[in-house]
Scaffold this motif. Structure first.
Motif, PDB file in Angstrom:
ATOM      1  N   ASN A   1       8.967  -5.738   3.226  1.00  0.00           N
ATOM      2  CA  ASN A   1       7.768  -6.446   3.677  1.00  0.00           C
ATOM      3  C   ASN A   1       7.670  -6.312   5.201  1.00  0.00           C
TER       4      ASN A   1
ATOM      5  N   THR B   1      13.368  -6.622   2.326  1.00  0.00           N
ATOM      6  CA  THR B   1      12.394  -7.005   1.301  1.00  0.00           C
ATOM      7  C   THR B   1      11.271  -5.986   1.208  1.00  0.00           C
TER       8      THR B   1
ATOM      9  N   MET C   1       5.402  -9.361  -2.603  1.00  0.00           N
ATOM     10  CA  MET C   1       5.863  -8.830  -1.307  1.00  0.00           C
ATOM     11  C   MET C   1       5.357  -7.413  -1.099  1.00  0.00           C
ATOM     12  N   VAL C   2       5.442  -6.599  -2.169  1.00  0.00           N
ATOM     13  CA  VAL C   2       5.026  -5.213  -2.059  1.00  0.00           C
ATOM     14  C   VAL C   2       3.536  -5.153  -1.766  1.00  0.00           C
TER      15      VAL C   2
ATOM     16  N   GLN D   1      12.921  -8.127   6.987  1.00  0.00           N
ATOM     17  CA  GLN D   1      11.694  -7.405   6.649  1.00  0.00           C
ATOM     18  C   GLN D   1      12.000  -6.057   6.001  1.00  0.00           C
TER      19      GLN D   1
ATOM     20  N   ARG E   1       1.759  -7.370  -0.398  1.00  0.00           N
ATOM     21  CA  ARG E   1       1.488  -7.853   0.945  1.00  0.00           C
ATOM     22  C   ARG E   1       1.780  -6.772   1.985  1.00  0.00           C
ATOM     23  N   ALA E   2       2.850  -5.999   1.727  1.00  0.00           N
ATOM     24  CA  ALA E   2       3.260  -4.998   2.706  1.00  0.00           C
ATOM     25  C   ALA E   2       2.215  -3.893   2.832  1.00  0.00           C
TER      26      ALA E   2
ATOM     27  N   GLU F   1       6.186  -6.196   8.605  1.00  0.00           N
ATOM     28  CA  GLU F   1       4.958  -6.640   9.254  1.00  0.00           C
ATOM     29  C   GLU F   1       4.982  -6.332  10.739  1.00  0.00           C
TER      30      GLU F   1
END
Lengths: 354, 261
Positions: A87, A85, A25-26, A82, A28-29, A89
């Motif tokens: 994350n 987490t 997740m990290v 969002q 991806r963020a 977006e």
């Protein structure tokens, strides 16, 4: 070596395991580059989104080169997930002022530099983190073929008058606007509505409860129930949806009363930690530009926030604008709902079931 | 454990554990949200409605589905396959689309009411939708295919020589039905009834679109706490309670099946 292994405590093992699990997740963020050429926006979908794309997003991209990705459903639960987490977006969130005010209370949004905006030109001023971009008027709608002049309720006390206007009605499934309506119907003066007298509002709603055929979740449902004759009178949260029924392809044309309305604003916010914050702010500023406002509201049939945009609207659109100075109407107080929405929603839900 | 079980566990277990964690992790680690949920009128009312709707929809589906299954069992195999396709047909359409279709059929000026109005030559507007009736129509439409299959399997498993023996001994068709068909189909009936009941406990879209204000079920309440109030501890607690109720019904069924096997 043995010693080192034994030093790995249960706690640090769990911590390590948790970060390993969270790693995707990290990673991806942090994917979005800071100077990216895009931003992500929540859209309602449907005709509103189509109009926004045509009149705002596409010209914005043409002018700035910034691409706007749209993902569905302006839903605070999505925002909360969002942020929880890490994350994030989403960049720009759209929602009614009460909703974004409630998000503001929970610290969901970035504080904005208000000098970015022409405050003089705005009919409703922004808060520290939410910028209104349009006004809407909720009110009573009906099928004029079935109910001629004088045969339908035109203000809220008539909407609550089952003797004079018997018939099936709709109400919103949400307490905001509904309780304001109930108090107006019960004779509370528009300027004394807040803080809401909840007991009095629920008592007034008790009176109309037997006539309510549907507690609607969406404006589409409220409109279509009246068009199919499933209900006789309907409360519609935004007048432009009734305007659309009078246009080609709109189905059964309905009428809408501007005698008394609940007025609210639709706002834009930037998520805390938004990956494309600079683009997001540019986008919001673009939304407020008088020419963009005029273009958007001409297509939407709603009220621009920009005062300069009002005279740019065609006469046909202006016919469908509520009178913002109408002393009978009430403006939804976002600050009140930010503090009370959760508790009142539960009470409202319980009341509906009982 | 078979690979299928492993995959199911790997997919289902992490989110489930996360929901359990969220349900106890409100402002502090505690069971407060469970206590508050169980005490609230909103939950109790909704729980009662959930049981009533799930129970009546299941029984209704069983009655209708049994007739269908009985008819299918008596067909030659080839024809039965063709008819099975018709039973499974509703599965090919999204439940959302079916719900909107039902509002057109059942509405105040819908197909049924228009037909009745035409037959009796007066304006008839039976309230068939946005209430309990609408919910039950939608639910039975959804559940019937699911009950036909286990009941049909039970009916086909009945040795046809038993029917012959019964009729040689002079039993009339009604007697054969009550003393042979019904008792011998009970395993399928019981298993099917329990599984559609558990399935209907979690129904969400049907009560939301076809039901009235008093037809909200536990899933709708989870949605309310999740999206409207943003109280995820409560939303998770309700989900776990619902999960527990479903497990309480389904675990005995699994054990019973295993013992039978």
């Amino acid at each position: 070596m043995n010693n080192a292994v034994s030093k790995v405590s249960r706690r640090s093992f769990l911590g390590g395991a948790a970060s390993a699990l969270a790693a995707p997740m990290v990673i991806r963020a942090s994917r979005a580059a800071p100077n990216s050429n895009s931003l992500t926006f929540t859209g309602y979908g449907g005709s509103l989104q189509e109009i926004q794309i045509k009149t705002v997003m596409n010209p914005f991209t043409e002018e700035t080169g910034i691409k706007v990705n749209i993902i569905p459903a302006p839903d605070l639960a999505r925002v909360k997930a969002q942020l929880l987490t890490g994350n994030v977006e989403l960049d720009v969130f759209e929602g009614q002022s009460a909703l974004t005010a409630s998000g503001s209370k929970q610290g969901f949004w970035e504080k904005l530099d208000l000098s970015m905006f022409d405050l003089e030109d705005m009919a409703v001023k922004p808060t520290s983190d939410a910028v209104p971009y349009l006004l809407f008027a909720g009110g009573i709608a009906w099928d004029p073929k079935r109910f001629g002049p004088g045969k339908h309720p035109a203000n809220f006390s008539e909407y609550f008058d089952l003797v004079k206007f018997p018939g099936r009605r709709t109400f919103s499934n949400h307490p905001d606007a509904t309780l304001e309506m109930a108090l107006l119907a019960d004779g509370v003066s528009p300027k004394d509505i807040y803080p809401l007298d909840l007991d009095r509002a629920f008592k007034a709603l008790d009176r109309v409860k037997p006539s309510v055929a549907a507690w609607v979740n969406t404006t589409t449902q409220a409109v279509s129930l009246a068009q199919t004759g499933e209900v006789d009178f309907t409360y519609v949260a935004a007048s432009n949806r009734i305007k659309a029924t009078n246009e080609p392809g709109g189905g059964v044309p309905l009428a809408f009363s501007f005698e008394q309305n609940v007025l609210g604003s639709e706002t834009l916010t930037v998520l805390k930690g938004a990956p494309n914050k600079q683009n997001a702010i540019k986008f919001i500023a673009y939304f407020l530009r008088p020419d963009v406002q005029a273009r958007l509201m001409t297509a939407l049939g709603l009220v621009p926030i920009s005062k300069k945009a009002v005279p740019m609207l065609p006469a046909e659109t202006r016919k469908w604008q509520p009178d913002l100075k109408n002393p009978q109407s009430v403006f939804i107080d976002a600050a009140y709902w930010a503090d009370h929405l959760d508790a009142v929603s539960v009470r409202f839900k319980e009341w509906i079931l009982s | 454990m078979s690979p299928a079980v492993l995959i199911a566990v790997a997919i289902v277990l992490p989110p489930l554990l996360r929901i359990i964690y969220t349900s106890v992790h409100g402002p502090a680690l505690s069971l407060t949200s469970y206590a508050e949920v169980v005490k609230s009128n909103l939950f109790r009312e909704t729980l009662r409605t959930t049981f009533i709707i799930a129970g009546s929809a299941s029984v209704l589906s069983l009655l209708l589905g049994f007739i269908v299954a009985l008819h299918l069992a008596r067909q030659p195999a080839q024809r039965r396959t063709a008819l099975m396709v018709l039973v499974l047909l509703p599965f090919w359409t999204s439940i959302l689309v079916k719900c909107f279709a039902f509002t057109i059929i059942l509405g105040r000026d819908g197909i049924i009411n228009s037909l009745l109005s035409w037959i009796f030559d007066t304006r008839i507007q039976l309230p068939l939708v946005l209430n309990r009736i609408g919910t039950l129509v939608g639910m039975t439409n959804y559940l019937i295919p699911l009950i036909v299959l286990p009941v049909l399997a039970s009916l086909l498993a009945i040795d046809s020589t038993i029917y012959r023996a019964a009729s040689i001994m002079g039993a009339k068709p009604a007697r054969i039905f009550w003393t042979v068909t019904v008792p011998m189909s009970l395993p399928g009936v019981f298993a099917g009834l329990l599984s559609i009941f558990v399935m209907s406990l979690g129904t969400f879209i049907i009560p939301a679109l076809l039901g009235g204000r008093r037809d909200q079920m536990l899933s709708n309440l989870v949605d309310f706490y999740n999206r409207q109030v943003l109280d995820w501890a409560k939303a998770s607690s309700i989900s776990i309670v619902l999960f527990g109720i479903a497990a309480a019904f389904i675990i005995p069924l699994i054990l019973w099946r295993r013992r039978k096997a």
